[in-house]
Design an enzyme around this catalytic site. Structure first.
Site, PDB file in Angstrom:
ATOM      1  CG  ASP A   1      45.986  49.535 -19.244  1.00 26.93           C
ATOM      2  OD1 ASP A   1      46.101  50.225 -18.203  1.00 26.93           O
ATOM      3  OD2 ASP A   1      45.664  50.021 -20.338  1.00 26.93           O
TER       4      ASP A   1
ATOM      5  CG  ASP B   1      45.496  54.321 -17.288  1.00 24.09           C
ATOM      6  OD1 ASP B   1      45.837  53.135 -17.366  1.00 24.09           O
ATOM      7  OD2 ASP B   1      44.675  54.862 -18.071  1.00 24.09           O
TER       8      ASP B   1
ATOM      9  CG  HIS C   1      42.716  58.447 -21.110  1.00 25.62           C
ATOM     10  ND1 HIS C   1      42.678  58.431 -19.748  1.00 25.62           N
ATOM     11  CD2 HIS C   1      43.335  57.291 -21.474  1.00 25.62           C
ATOM     12  CE1 HIS C   1      43.228  57.321 -19.302  1.00 25.62           C
ATOM     13  NE2 HIS C   1      43.653  56.598 -20.329  1.00 25.62           N
TER      14      HIS C   1
ATOM     15  CG  HIS D   1      38.557  57.259 -20.629  1.00 21.27           C
ATOM     16  ND1 HIS D   1      37.911  56.092 -20.300  1.00 21.27           N
ATOM     17  CD2 HIS D   1      39.781  56.899 -21.041  1.00 21.27           C
ATOM     18  CE1 HIS D   1      38.725  55.064 -20.502  1.00 21.27           C
ATOM     19  NE2 HIS D   1      39.868  55.524 -20.957  1.00 21.27           N
TER      20      HIS D   1
ATOM     21  CD  GLU E   1      45.791  54.176 -23.005  1.00 25.90           C
ATOM     22  OE1 GLU E   1      45.797  52.933 -22.996  1.00 25.90           O
ATOM     23  OE2 GLU E   1      44.954  54.861 -22.390  1.00 25.90           O
TER      24      GLU E   1
HETATM   25 MN    MN Z   1      45.576  52.023 -19.055  1.00 30.02          MN
HETATM   26 MN    MN Z   2      44.676  54.744 -20.204  1.00 30.93          MN
END
Ligand code: MN
Ligand code: MN
Length: 292
Positions: free
Chosen positions: A86, A97, A156, A164, A189
Site C-alpha cells: 500500500d 493512495d 476515504h 483521511h 480500498e
Molecule cells: Mn492505501
Molecule cells: Mn487508503
C-alpha cells in the site's frame, strides 16, 4: 470543485505511484528481504521527485494494514505469503493512495475478489451515487467469490497533506452515506478475507503521525517532534527515526496526544487478506482514476 493545477498534481502523484508500485511488486519473491523491498520502493518515490504520503505499508497474510519494516527487520518472504503493498505518493501534498496484492501461494480467487470489487465500485462512481452503493458493489463481488469484505476498514477522502477525511467509502453495503459530487477526491480500498471480515489491533506499532503542536517537555520526545516537523502531519515510520532514544519517547508522545499511532490491523490468526486500492477524482460523468 478542483482547479486544473491541483488536478495536475493529483495526476502526477498518481502516475508515479502506479509506476513505482508495479515495478516494486516484482521484488516480492520467496526468499527476498522484506526490509529491502520496503526501502527500494520508498527510495524509488524520492528518485521520481515525489514525497511519500506515508511509509510503505507491506502487510502479510492475516495482517490487513499498517505493517512496515522496522530498522534491521530480518523477515524474508516465504511460500504461501499474501502480501499487500500500500503506497502513498504526494506532489506538493496532493496524494495518490494505491494498493495491490502479491500472492506467493495459491490464492488467485482471493486476490481477484478485492480486484473485482475495486473495479466494480470504480465503475459506479459519478455525481449523485451514494458511498453506500459503492460499498454494496464491493460486498457483492467479494461475497460471490466466497470471501468476506473487511467491514471495519474503509476508503476515504483525501486533501492536501490530509490522508483521511470524508467521504468514508464502506466495504459493505450501507444505507445512504455521502452523496458523491463532482470534484471529490477519494480512495476506494476493498479488502477480501478468508477470516471474520473484521480487523483488530495487534501490539506491533511501526507507523505514527503528528496530531498536535503541544510543547513537549522531555528532550528525547522533543527531538522526535523536531525530526518529523517536515512531514507536515503526514505519517512516518519508527524506522525513519535516528536512534533508540526516539523509540523510547514514542509511547509518551502518543499518551500526550502529540502523536497518533497506527497499530498493525489483522483479521483472525491464520486467515488471509487481499487488498486493492485506487485514488480517483469525481468528474461530471464518472471519474478519473489517478493511480492507473
Ligand atoms: Mn492505501
Ligand atoms: Mn487508503
Amino acid at each position: 470543485m478542483i482547479d486544473d493545477e491541483t488536478l495536475e498534481k493529483y495526476r502526477e502523484a498518481g502516475t508515479i505511484a502506479a509506476k513505482v508500485i508495479s515495478e516494486g511488486k516484482k521484488g516480492i519473491r520467496v526468499g527476498a528481504s522484506y526490509l529491502e523491498v520496503v526501502e527500494l520502493i520508498e527510495g524509488r518515490v524520492a528518485e521520481e521527485g515525489a514525497g511519500l504520503a506515508f511509509p510503505l505499508n507491506l502487510s502479510l497474510n492475516e495482517d490487513a494494514a499498517h505493517d512496515t519494516a522496522s530498522a534491521g527487520d530480518a523477515r524474508l518472504f516465504t511460500r504461501g505469503d499474501v502480501a499487500k503493498l500500500d503506497l502513498g505518493v504526494h506532489i506538493d501534498g496532493y496524494i495518490a493512495d494505491t494498493a495491490t496484492t502479491v500472492d506467493l501461494g495459491t490464492n488467485p480467487s482471493l486476490v481477484e475478489a478485492s480486484y473485482q470489487a475495486l473495479e466494480h465500485a470504480i465503475g459506479k462512481v459519478r455525481p449523485g451515487v451514494t458511498a453506500g452503493e459503492l460499498g454494496a458493489a464491493i460486498q457483492y463481488e467479494i461475497e460471490i467469490r466466497g470471501f468476506r469484505p473487511v467491514a471495519n476498514l474503509t476508503g476515504h477522502g483525501l486533501d492536501q497533506y490530509i490522508i483521511h477525511k470524508p467521504p468514508t467509502i464502506p466495504n459493505i453495503g450501507t444505507a445512504g452515506g455521502t452523496v458523491l459530487e463532482e470534484g471529490m477526491v477519494f480512495a476506494i480500498e476493498p479488502f477480501a478475507s478468508t477470516g471474520s471480515g473484521r480487523v483488530k489491533e495487534k501490539t506491533r506499532k511501526e507507523i505514527y503521525q503528528q496530531i498536535s503542536n503541544k510543547p513537549v517537555r522531555i528532550p528525547s520526545g522533543r527531538a522526535v517532534m523536531e525530526c518529523i516537523t517536515d512531514r507536515r502531519g503526514l505519517p512516518f515510520a519508527r524506522r525513519w527515526l535516528p536512534n533508540k532514544k526516539s523509540d523510547i519517547a514514542l509511547p509518551g508522545l502518543v499518551r500526550t496526544h502529540n502523536l497518533h499511532v497506527y497499530p498493525v490491523l489483522a483479521d483472525t490468526a491464520g486467515s488471509l487478506v487481499s487488498q486493492h486500492e485506487h485514488t480517483l477524482v469525481v468528474t461530471d460523468t464518472g471519474c478519473i482514476v489517478t493511480t492507473r
